[in-house]
Design a protein around this motif. Sequence first.
Motif, PDB file in Angstrom:
ATOM      1  N   GLU A   1       0.098  -2.147   6.162  1.00 16.55           N
ATOM      2  CA  GLU A   1      -0.700  -3.247   6.080  1.00 16.55           C
ATOM      3  C   GLU A   1      -1.235  -3.568   4.632  1.00 16.55           C
ATOM      4  OE1 GLU A   1      -1.128  -5.998   8.038  1.00 16.55           O
ATOM      5  OE2 GLU A   1       0.246  -4.921   9.660  1.00 16.55           O
ATOM      6  N   SER A   2      -1.211  -2.479   3.767  1.00 20.31           N
ATOM      7  CA  SER A   2      -1.726  -2.725   2.585  1.00 20.31           C
ATOM      8  C   SER A   2      -1.138  -3.768   1.720  1.00 20.31           C
ATOM      9  CB  SER A   2      -1.532  -1.462   1.716  1.00 20.31           C
ATOM     10  OG  SER A   2      -1.997  -0.420   2.588  1.00 20.31           O
ATOM     11  N   PHE A   3       0.182  -3.686   1.922  1.00 18.72           N
ATOM     12  CA  PHE A   3       0.889  -4.854   1.384  1.00 18.72           C
ATOM     13  C   PHE A   3       0.602  -6.382   1.716  1.00 18.72           C
ATOM     14  CE2 PHE A   3       3.683  -1.557   0.392  1.00 18.72           C
ATOM     15  CZ  PHE A   3       3.884  -1.768  -1.175  1.00 18.72           C
ATOM     16  N   ARG A   4       0.478  -6.404   2.972  1.00 18.60           N
ATOM     17  CA  ARG A   4      -0.115  -7.988   3.543  1.00 18.60           C
ATOM     18  C   ARG A   4      -1.261  -8.284   3.080  1.00 18.60           C
ATOM     19  NH1 ARG A   4       2.331  -8.964   9.343  1.00 18.60           N
ATOM     20  NH2 ARG A   4       0.716  -7.737  10.312  1.00 18.60           N
ATOM     21  N   ALA A   5      -2.029  -7.230   2.884  1.00 15.02           N
ATOM     22  CA  ALA A   5      -3.586  -7.618   2.408  1.00 15.02           C
ATOM     23  C   ALA A   5      -3.579  -7.756   1.027  1.00 15.02           C
ATOM     24  CB  ALA A   5      -4.327  -6.339   2.470  1.00 15.02           C
ATOM     25  N   GLY A   6      -2.585  -7.538   0.283  1.00 19.02           N
ATOM     26  CA  GLY A   6      -2.726  -7.945  -1.148  1.00 19.02           C
ATOM     27  C   GLY A   6      -2.076  -9.344  -1.789  1.00 19.02           C
TER      28      GLY A   6
END
Length: 199
Positions: free
Chosen positions: A12-17
């Motif tokens: 999910e880190s990528f979708r939050a960036g």
Amino acid sequence: MNRALIVIDVQESFRAGPQWEAISDPGIAGKVNRLVRLARHAGDLVVWVLHSEPGSGGPFDPALGQVRPMAGLEPAEGEPLIVKTSHNAFTTTNLQQLLTERGVHELTVCGIRTEQCVETTARVGSDLGYRVTFVTDATATGPIPHRDAPPGRGVAEMLADPLTLPAAEVVRRTEYALAGRFATVTTVDRLEAGAGLPA
């Protein structure tokens, strides 16, 4: 079981960036799930890898809750989940020990980013003696700004710069760099066709 699927940083880190809007394949979780299904059907080990940057205050800081598998991905009971702090999945984890204990000699790699953590893991795995398969369409990445581009630009400005390397070109160059040297480059469709998996 002498093969393992390594799912790298599909989190999910990528979708939050801020750069997620420019990612090459926002539906990557679906392709990863197809690979996971193939691996489980074959009795292969599935290893889930997450990237963490403790104390960074960004999307990869575990304190913010985004360092977890992307929605739609579910590690099964008994499938290892390891957390790394380097680009490749070996250097800061016990991955090699885990693979050795399970008798694994062949790796299939997928995940985010194509040219960064996935490619680096493929290269290190090859150097360690593993036979590596790189599933190119089950990876995703974003465009790369030119090295002289000013920092802090938004996605639209980066995409408008003619010196920005488009995501499709990043993937293509990665395939050229890996094929025949560090990995066999293939696709999800080819692996499914060769597996005879029931519909």
